[in-house]
Write a protein that holds these residues in place. Sequence first.
Motif, PDB file in Angstrom:
ATOM      1  N   MET A   1       0.819  -1.120   0.038  1.00 29.63           N
ATOM      2  CA  MET A   1       0.053  -0.089  -0.015  1.00 29.63           C
ATOM      3  C   MET A   1       1.004   1.192  -0.021  1.00 29.63           C
ATOM      4  O   MET A   1       1.760   1.285   0.743  1.00 29.63           O
ATOM      5  CB  MET A   1      -0.845   0.046   1.178  1.00 29.63           C
ATOM      6  CG  MET A   1      -1.830   1.176   1.192  1.00 29.63           C
ATOM      7  SD  MET A   1      -3.194   0.914   2.259  1.00 29.63           S
ATOM      8  CE  MET A   1      -2.619   0.895   3.769  1.00 29.63           C
ATOM      9  N   ASN A   2       0.610   2.275  -0.993  1.00 31.38           N
ATOM     10  CA  ASN A   2       1.511   3.274  -1.166  1.00 31.38           C
ATOM     11  C   ASN A   2       0.842   4.441  -0.500  1.00 31.38           C
ATOM     12  O   ASN A   2       0.209   5.289  -1.255  1.00 31.38           O
ATOM     13  CB  ASN A   2       1.920   3.409  -2.737  1.00 31.38           C
ATOM     14  CG  ASN A   2       2.975   4.467  -2.915  1.00 31.38           C
ATOM     15  OD1 ASN A   2       3.349   4.975  -1.830  1.00 31.38           O
ATOM     16  ND2 ASN A   2       3.287   4.553  -4.040  1.00 31.38           N
ATOM     17  N   MET A   3       1.086   4.638   0.820  1.00 29.82           N
ATOM     18  CA  MET A   3       0.373   5.771   1.455  1.00 29.82           C
ATOM     19  C   MET A   3       1.236   7.057   1.273  1.00 29.82           C
ATOM     20  O   MET A   3       2.290   7.012   1.517  1.00 29.82           O
ATOM     21  CB  MET A   3       0.160   5.414   2.800  1.00 29.82           C
ATOM     22  CG  MET A   3      -0.391   6.381   3.848  1.00 29.82           C
ATOM     23  SD  MET A   3      -2.103   6.013   3.936  1.00 29.82           S
ATOM     24  CE  MET A   3      -2.789   7.476   5.184  1.00 29.82           C
ATOM     25  N   LYS A   4       0.285   8.143   0.976  1.00 30.11           N
ATOM     26  CA  LYS A   4       1.136   9.612   0.989  1.00 30.11           C
ATOM     27  C   LYS A   4       0.683  10.253   2.175  1.00 30.11           C
ATOM     28  O   LYS A   4      -0.318  10.249   2.676  1.00 30.11           O
ATOM     29  CB  LYS A   4       0.378  10.272  -0.291  1.00 30.11           C
ATOM     30  CG  LYS A   4       0.892   9.704  -1.667  1.00 30.11           C
ATOM     31  CD  LYS A   4       2.429  10.218  -1.942  1.00 30.11           C
ATOM     32  CE  LYS A   4       2.779   9.808  -3.233  1.00 30.11           C
ATOM     33  NZ  LYS A   4       4.075   9.991  -3.592  1.00 30.11           N
ATOM     34  N   TYR A   5       1.765  10.899   2.494  1.00 35.72           N
ATOM     35  CA  TYR A   5       1.480  11.643   3.840  1.00 35.72           C
ATOM     36  C   TYR A   5       1.611  13.053   3.741  1.00 35.72           C
ATOM     37  O   TYR A   5       2.670  13.745   2.813  1.00 35.72           O
ATOM     38  CB  TYR A   5       2.843  11.414   4.826  1.00 35.72           C
ATOM     39  CG  TYR A   5       2.865   9.877   5.322  1.00 35.72           C
ATOM     40  CD1 TYR A   5       1.844   9.674   6.300  1.00 35.72           C
ATOM     41  CD2 TYR A   5       3.566   8.999   4.526  1.00 35.72           C
ATOM     42  CE1 TYR A   5       1.878   8.046   6.785  1.00 35.72           C
ATOM     43  CE2 TYR A   5       3.391   7.648   5.110  1.00 35.72           C
ATOM     44  CZ  TYR A   5       2.320   7.170   6.091  1.00 35.72           C
ATOM     45  OH  TYR A   5       2.683   5.895   6.311  1.00 35.72           O
ATOM     46  N   PRO A   6       0.880  13.901   4.240  1.00 37.14           N
ATOM     47  CA  PRO A   6       0.887  15.314   3.983  1.00 37.14           C
ATOM     48  C   PRO A   6       1.956  16.070   4.387  1.00 37.14           C
ATOM     49  O   PRO A   6       2.434  15.814   5.691  1.00 37.14           O
ATOM     50  CB  PRO A   6      -0.504  15.764   4.688  1.00 37.14           C
ATOM     51  CG  PRO A   6      -0.814  14.890   5.683  1.00 37.14           C
ATOM     52  CD  PRO A   6      -0.337  13.625   5.225  1.00 37.14           C
ATOM     53  N   MET A   7       2.424  16.855   3.790  1.00 35.84           N
ATOM     54  CA  MET A   7       3.562  17.855   4.009  1.00 35.84           C
ATOM     55  C   MET A   7       3.463  19.235   3.619  1.00 35.84           C
ATOM     56  O   MET A   7       3.214  19.254   2.197  1.00 35.84           O
ATOM     57  CB  MET A   7       4.956  17.103   3.421  1.00 35.84           C
ATOM     58  CG  MET A   7       6.168  17.869   4.046  1.00 35.84           C
ATOM     59  SD  MET A   7       7.863  16.939   3.430  1.00 35.84           S
ATOM     60  CE  MET A   7       7.625  15.395   4.306  1.00 35.84           C
ATOM     61  N   THR A   8       3.967  20.158   4.163  1.00 36.12           N
ATOM     62  CA  THR A   8       3.695  21.507   3.535  1.00 36.12           C
ATOM     63  C   THR A   8       4.861  21.741   2.582  1.00 36.12           C
ATOM     64  O   THR A   8       6.004  21.130   2.615  1.00 36.12           O
ATOM     65  CB  THR A   8       3.669  22.632   4.797  1.00 36.12           C
ATOM     66  OG1 THR A   8       4.966  22.605   5.480  1.00 36.12           O
ATOM     67  CG2 THR A   8       2.603  22.445   5.641  1.00 36.12           C
ATOM     68  N   LYS A   9       4.757  22.707   1.872  1.00 32.66           N
ATOM     69  CA  LYS A   9       5.846  23.091   0.824  1.00 32.66           C
ATOM     70  C   LYS A   9       7.066  23.336   1.462  1.00 32.66           C
ATOM     71  O   LYS A   9       8.154  23.151   1.149  1.00 32.66           O
ATOM     72  CB  LYS A   9       5.328  24.443   0.143  1.00 32.66           C
ATOM     73  CG  LYS A   9       6.245  24.581  -1.087  1.00 32.66           C
ATOM     74  CD  LYS A   9       5.617  25.590  -2.025  1.00 32.66           C
ATOM     75  CE  LYS A   9       6.618  26.067  -3.168  1.00 32.66           C
ATOM     76  NZ  LYS A   9       6.192  27.236  -3.919  1.00 32.66           N
ATOM     77  N   ALA A  10       6.786  24.219   2.794  1.00 36.43           N
ATOM     78  CA  ALA A  10       8.118  24.577   3.446  1.00 36.43           C
ATOM     79  C   ALA A  10       8.877  23.306   4.155  1.00 36.43           C
ATOM     80  O   ALA A  10      10.034  23.392   4.203  1.00 36.43           O
ATOM     81  CB  ALA A  10       7.720  25.558   4.691  1.00 36.43           C
ATOM     82  N   GLY A  11       7.920  22.460   4.518  1.00 30.08           N
ATOM     83  CA  GLY A  11       8.523  21.171   5.147  1.00 30.08           C
ATOM     84  C   GLY A  11       9.395  20.484   4.120  1.00 30.08           C
ATOM     85  O   GLY A  11      10.355  19.840   4.476  1.00 30.08           O
ATOM     86  N   ALA A  12       8.931  20.324   3.001  1.00 32.71           N
ATOM     87  CA  ALA A  12       9.604  19.430   1.982  1.00 32.71           C
ATOM     88  C   ALA A  12      10.799  20.359   1.544  1.00 32.71           C
ATOM     89  O   ALA A  12      11.996  19.559   1.398  1.00 32.71           O
ATOM     90  CB  ALA A  12       8.715  19.353   0.662  1.00 32.71           C
ATOM     91  N   GLN A  13      10.696  21.462   1.314  1.00 29.85           N
ATOM     92  CA  GLN A  13      11.909  22.523   1.191  1.00 29.85           C
ATOM     93  C   GLN A  13      13.051  22.187   2.339  1.00 29.85           C
ATOM     94  O   GLN A  13      14.203  22.232   1.910  1.00 29.85           O
ATOM     95  CB  GLN A  13      11.554  23.724   0.845  1.00 29.85           C
ATOM     96  CG  GLN A  13      12.867  24.701   0.517  1.00 29.85           C
ATOM     97  CD  GLN A  13      13.186  24.285  -0.910  1.00 29.85           C
ATOM     98  OE1 GLN A  13      12.476  24.181  -1.932  1.00 29.85           O
ATOM     99  NE2 GLN A  13      14.342  24.043  -1.088  1.00 29.85           N
ATOM    100  N   ALA A  14      12.772  22.251   3.329  1.00 31.95           N
ATOM    101  CA  ALA A  14      13.848  22.005   4.568  1.00 31.95           C
ATOM    102  C   ALA A  14      14.268  20.604   4.130  1.00 31.95           C
ATOM    103  O   ALA A  14      15.575  20.436   4.406  1.00 31.95           O
ATOM    104  CB  ALA A  14      12.959  21.982   5.793  1.00 31.95           C
TER     105      ALA A  14
END
Length: 159
Positions: free
Chosen positions: A1-14
């Motif tokens: 199962m390929n679950m996606k986890y929410p992340m903000t743009k700033a969190g991904a950038q960090a």
Amino acid sequence: MNMKYPMTKAGAQALEDELRHLKTVMRPQITEAIAEARELGDLKENAEYHAAREQQGMVEARISDIEGRLAAAQVIDVTTIPYSGKVIFGTTVTIANVDSDEEVKYQIVGEDEAEIKEGKISVTSPIARALIGKEEGEIVAVRTPGGVVEYEIIEVQHL
């Protein structure tokens, strides 16, 4: 199962910034430290060599961890979502305690990004779960260890 986890743009950038630092700065430094330690001779009793190898293992593990988190992330940029006055993932919410009138401001973020000192709370926290889907002006009851606390949603911002 390929679950996606929410992340903000700033969190991904960090995370991307940390990954770039690990790959372009830390990896070469450790490789150099290992090469220098090898030149010192006997590796069995070479503390510098063993320390560098241990650090290499930690850096490689962190690189794998970040790559996995980014691969599983569903990056949500709340600034691109039309304003509705509703609390959704990524919004910054100002709430006031109904009894004390004390105001606090929180951004609802992914679990990995939560940092209460910075006003960032996890989407899975009790307060965020109570706020999600509600609108400005609504009163929300939040179950806390000390009992139920009521908050009024003062403002919802897409920052």
